[in-house]
Design a protein around this motif. Structure first.
Motif, PDB file in Angstrom:
ATOM      1  N   UNK A   1       0.826  -1.205   0.000  1.00  0.00           N
ATOM      2  CA  UNK A   1       0.000   0.000   0.000  1.00  0.00           C
ATOM      3  C   UNK A   1       0.861   1.256   0.000  1.00  0.00           C
ATOM      4  N   UNK A   2       1.973   1.229   0.705  1.00  0.00           N
ATOM      5  CA  UNK A   2       2.861   2.387   0.757  1.00  0.00           C
ATOM      6  C   UNK A   2       3.510   2.641  -0.595  1.00  0.00           C
ATOM      7  N   UNK A   3       3.735   1.597  -1.361  1.00  0.00           N
ATOM      8  CA  UNK A   3       4.322   1.762  -2.686  1.00  0.00           C
ATOM      9  C   UNK A   3       3.474   2.606  -3.602  1.00  0.00           C
ATOM     10  N   UNK A   4       2.183   2.614  -3.370  1.00  0.00           N
ATOM     11  CA  UNK A   4       1.283   3.396  -4.198  1.00  0.00           C
ATOM     12  C   UNK A   4       1.109   4.823  -3.699  1.00  0.00           C
TER      13      UNK A   4
ATOM     14  N   UNK B   1      12.970  -8.987   7.462  1.00  0.00           N
ATOM     15  CA  UNK B   1      11.747  -8.180   7.391  1.00  0.00           C
ATOM     16  C   UNK B   1      11.991  -6.930   6.556  1.00  0.00           C
ATOM     17  N   UNK B   2      13.197  -6.367   6.640  1.00  0.00           N
ATOM     18  CA  UNK B   2      13.533  -5.193   5.834  1.00  0.00           C
ATOM     19  C   UNK B   2      13.515  -5.538   4.345  1.00  0.00           C
ATOM     20  N   UNK B   3      14.111  -6.669   3.983  1.00  0.00           N
ATOM     21  CA  UNK B   3      14.119  -7.092   2.579  1.00  0.00           C
ATOM     22  C   UNK B   3      12.704  -7.369   2.086  1.00  0.00           C
ATOM     23  N   UNK B   4      11.896  -8.029   2.906  1.00  0.00           N
ATOM     24  CA  UNK B   4      10.527  -8.325   2.519  1.00  0.00           C
ATOM     25  C   UNK B   4       9.717  -7.035   2.337  1.00  0.00           C
ATOM     26  N   UNK B   5       9.929  -6.070   3.195  1.00  0.00           N
ATOM     27  CA  UNK B   5       9.201  -4.809   3.076  1.00  0.00           C
ATOM     28  C   UNK B   5       9.632  -4.042   1.827  1.00  0.00           C
ATOM     29  N   UNK B   6      10.907  -4.069   1.511  1.00  0.00           N
ATOM     30  CA  UNK B   6      11.387  -3.380   0.311  1.00  0.00           C
ATOM     31  C   UNK B   6      10.823  -4.032  -0.955  1.00  0.00           C
ATOM     32  N   UNK B   7      10.764  -5.352  -0.977  1.00  0.00           N
ATOM     33  CA  UNK B   7      10.186  -6.052  -2.128  1.00  0.00           C
ATOM     34  C   UNK B   7       8.701  -5.713  -2.251  1.00  0.00           C
TER      35      UNK B   7
ATOM     36  N   UNK C   1       7.289  -2.952  -1.233  1.00  0.00           N
ATOM     37  CA  UNK C   1       7.205  -1.564  -1.686  1.00  0.00           C
ATOM     38  C   UNK C   1       7.400  -1.474  -3.198  1.00  0.00           C
ATOM     39  N   UNK C   2       8.405  -2.177  -3.703  1.00  0.00           N
ATOM     40  CA  UNK C   2       8.657  -2.159  -5.145  1.00  0.00           C
ATOM     41  C   UNK C   2       7.485  -2.754  -5.922  1.00  0.00           C
TER      42      UNK C   2
ATOM     43  N   UNK D   1       4.377  -2.650  -4.955  1.00  0.00           N
ATOM     44  CA  UNK D   1       3.331  -1.625  -4.906  1.00  0.00           C
ATOM     45  C   UNK D   1       3.564  -0.504  -5.897  1.00  0.00           C
ATOM     46  N   UNK D   2       4.818  -0.078  -6.036  1.00  0.00           N
ATOM     47  CA  UNK D   2       5.151   0.964  -7.012  1.00  0.00           C
ATOM     48  C   UNK D   2       4.870   0.470  -8.429  1.00  0.00           C
ATOM     49  N   UNK D   3       5.254  -0.770  -8.715  1.00  0.00           N
ATOM     50  CA  UNK D   3       5.052  -1.347 -10.039  1.00  0.00           C
ATOM     51  C   UNK D   3       3.565  -1.463 -10.376  1.00  0.00           C
ATOM     52  N   UNK D   4       2.776  -2.009  -9.467  1.00  0.00           N
ATOM     53  CA  UNK D   4       1.342  -2.180  -9.719  1.00  0.00           C
ATOM     54  C   UNK D   4       0.657  -0.822  -9.831  1.00  0.00           C
ATOM     55  N   UNK D   5       1.037   0.116  -8.991  1.00  0.00           N
ATOM     56  CA  UNK D   5       0.453   1.454  -9.057  1.00  0.00           C
ATOM     57  C   UNK D   5       0.756   2.120 -10.394  1.00  0.00           C
ATOM     58  N   UNK D   6       1.979   1.974 -10.871  1.00  0.00           N
ATOM     59  CA  UNK D   6       2.344   2.539 -12.173  1.00  0.00           C
ATOM     60  C   UNK D   6       1.566   1.905 -13.305  1.00  0.00           C
ATOM     61  N   UNK D   7       1.372   0.584 -13.237  1.00  0.00           N
ATOM     62  CA  UNK D   7       0.580  -0.091 -14.275  1.00  0.00           C
ATOM     63  C   UNK D   7      -0.868   0.391 -14.277  1.00  0.00           C
ATOM     64  N   UNK D   8      -1.443   0.539 -13.094  1.00  0.00           N
ATOM     65  CA  UNK D   8      -2.831   1.000 -13.016  1.00  0.00           C
ATOM     66  C   UNK D   8      -2.977   2.435 -13.519  1.00  0.00           C
ATOM     67  N   UNK D   9      -2.025   3.294 -13.177  1.00  0.00           N
ATOM     68  CA  UNK D   9      -2.079   4.679 -13.663  1.00  0.00           C
ATOM     69  C   UNK D   9      -1.921   4.740 -15.176  1.00  0.00           C
TER      70      UNK D   9
END
Length: 99
Positions: free
Chosen positions: A14-17, A56-62, A64-65, A67-75
């Motif tokens: 969610x934060x990625x978006x 947990x840091x690696x999982x959160x970064x993945x 986030x990425x 979320x950014x990717x899906x958000x960009x596709x939707x936009x």
């Protein structure tokens, strides 16, 4: 612990978006420190606590990425749908059919 990981993944996606990368990096770093501290307080060794914090840091970064990717596709798909709307396909006065 599994529920905490799932919640962190959902928050990361969610934060990625919605938020900037530097803000998320700061947030994820604090969560990883907290997660490692809790693991250490539960009786894990220092090495195990550090490794769980990095995990947990690696999982959160993945997340986030992703979320950014899906958000960009939707936009992008929304923009393409907007550009290909029915109003754009109507013939203008200079494009009248010949007949």
């Amino acid at each position: 612990m599994l529920i905490t990981t799932i919640v962190a993944a959902v928050i990361s996606i969610a934060a990625g978006a919605s938020i900037r990368a530097w803000a998320f990096a700061f947030f994820a770093f604090l969560v990883a420190i907290g997660f490692g501290s809790v693991a250490f307080a539960d009786g894990s060794s220092v090495l195990a606590a550090v490794l769980s914090g990095f995990a947990i840091l690696a999982m959160m970064e993945i997340g986030y990425l992703a979320g950014v990717f899906v958000s960009g596709l939707l936009r992008r798909s929304a923009r393409l749908r907007e550009n290909n709307s029915v109003a754009d396909n109507v013939a203008t006065s200079s494009e009248r059919p010949q007949g």
